[in-house]
Scaffold this motif. Structure first.
Motif, PDB file in Angstrom:
ATOM      1  N   GLU A 145       0.804  -1.256  -0.049  1.00 20.29           N
ATOM      2  CA  GLU A 145      -0.173   0.001  -0.031  1.00 20.29           C
ATOM      3  C   GLU A 145       0.732   1.201  -0.067  1.00 20.29           C
ATOM      4  O   GLU A 145       0.551   2.415  -0.652  1.00 20.29           O
ATOM      5  N   GLU A 166       0.981   3.989  -2.972  1.00 21.25           N
ATOM      6  CA  GLU A 166       0.770   5.465  -2.827  1.00 21.25           C
ATOM      7  C   GLU A 166       1.776   6.060  -3.528  1.00 21.25           C
ATOM      8  O   GLU A 166       1.653   7.273  -4.280  1.00 21.25           O
ATOM      9  N   GLU A 206       1.425   9.086  -6.424  1.00 18.97           N
ATOM     10  CA  GLU A 206       1.907  10.419  -6.360  1.00 18.97           C
ATOM     11  C   GLU A 206       2.947  10.772  -7.434  1.00 18.97           C
ATOM     12  O   GLU A 206       2.602  11.967  -7.933  1.00 18.97           O
TER      13      GLU A 206
END
Lengths: 93, 261
Positions: free
Chosen positions: A74, A78, A82
């Protein structure tokens, strides 16, 4: 583009290479310390390796609350997204 | 007739040792309290630097432990032989040992005048040992800067004693070591002085009760062996996680070989 699945595949091979764990044990719900015997020193090495995947500086604090393989997936997901968004922005500009 | 007398003597000896073992435990506990009140609090008040206080405390603990072993030996509770004592004469040594009994650390500290250890945090809340534990400033096992503290301690010329098996050997005929000792050696760049402890018959092992003493008094053989170099592991160019696993595996093999499994 990294999907959660591709990140897990990458983690399986990296972690088995670095820490002598079986790829089959690297599953989302495996706990790093309790199940895979990965300590804080190992975590530093893992983060170094993950830089190669994401091509991005990784802030170790983002991994502070990571307990399971799923948490790592996870966190990388992310980070990678980004980065993609930023790339998109800069492309648009 | 003779065998009956023999039996009686064996039983008498057993009872004596049982009693003396109990007394030893009480001594050990009381010793900590008395030493805290008389010696360590006095030491605390002395107008010398914290550094010197710590060294005094280390020498004191070593002396007390030596007396304790001497007391147990005198009571006929144990016998021992120590080989290679001269290999522990350096300052700032990283000492590791296998951990068959409760007395291992007492033996080792009695042999190392300036010993530091990594200690369970609970001991800071145990009034029996709080005095010496805080006076020496042992390293807490849950410290966030554990490696740095171990390294600092070695640089201060303390000898650091680590049991890589954790809180005592598991009694199986193989060794499983934690990686902490290897990590300290690699982080601090220190060679490792291995100590091999044997105790026959087995006593005071993990989970054993203090009153379950063996039929004959235990004999300890403590062999201090030449240093294990960490340089080849450091020069492998591997990541720390890999070096640490390789060194730990090497140490496990070393102990298996030297214990003669």
């Amino acid at each position: 583009m990294h999907t959660r699945e591709s990140i897990l595949v990458y983690l399986k091979s990296t972690m088995s290479e670095l820490f002598e764990v079986s790829q089959d044990d690297v599953v989302l719900e495996a706990r790093l310390y309790e199940d895979l015997d990965i300590d804080s020193i190992d975590a530093v090495d893992l983060i170094v390796k993950l830089k190669e995947l994401t091509d991005k500086k990784i802030q170790p604090y983002k991994f502070r609350n990571v307990r399971t393989v799923g948490d790592v997936v996870e966190a990388i997901y992310e980070l990678a997204n980004e980065q993609d968004e930023k790339n998109k922005e800069s492309a648009e500009n | 007739m003779n065998s009956r007398v023999d039996n009686l003597l064996v039983n008498a000896n057993y009872l004596w040792r049982l009693l003396a073992t109990g007394v030893s435990f009480v001594f050990f506990g009381l010793g900590g309290v008395v030493a805290s009140v008389l010696l360590f609090s006095f030491l605390y008040l002395l107008p010398i630097s914290l550094y010197k206080k710590r060294i005094c405390a280390q020498y004191l603990v070593s002396l007390l432990f030596r007396s304790f072993i001497g007391f147990m030996n005198l009571c006929g509770l144990l016998t021992y032989e120590i080989n290679g004592r001269e290999l522990l004469k350096e300052k700032g040594q990283l000492v590791i040992a296998n951990h068959p009994t409760l007395l291992d650390v007492v033996f080792l500290i009695s042999l190392v005048p300036r010993a530091n250890c990594i200690v369970k945090e609970e001991l800071w809340r145990n009034p029996l040992v709080l005095g010496p534990v805080s006076a020496v400033g042992y390293i807490k096992n849950n410290s966030k800067q554990l490696l740095a503290q171990c390294s600092e301690s070695l640089n201060r010329q303390d000898s650091l004693i680590i049991f890589p098996a954790g809180t005592r050997d598991h009694g199986e005929r193989s060794f499983v070591f934690l990686r902490g000792a290897a990590n300290v050696a690699l982080f601090a760049g220190r060679d490792i002085t291995p100590v091999v402890i044997r105790c026959e018959p087995q006593t005071l092992s993990k989970g054993g009760k203090w009153y379950k003493i063996p039929k004959t008094p235990p004999h300890f053989v403590i062999n201090i062996l030449p240093d294990i170099e960490v340089r080849p592991f450091l020069e492998s160019g591997n990541l720390q996680s890999k070096m640490s696993r390789e060194l730990t595996a090497y140490l496990e093999g070393f102990y298996e070989k030297n214990i003669g499994f």
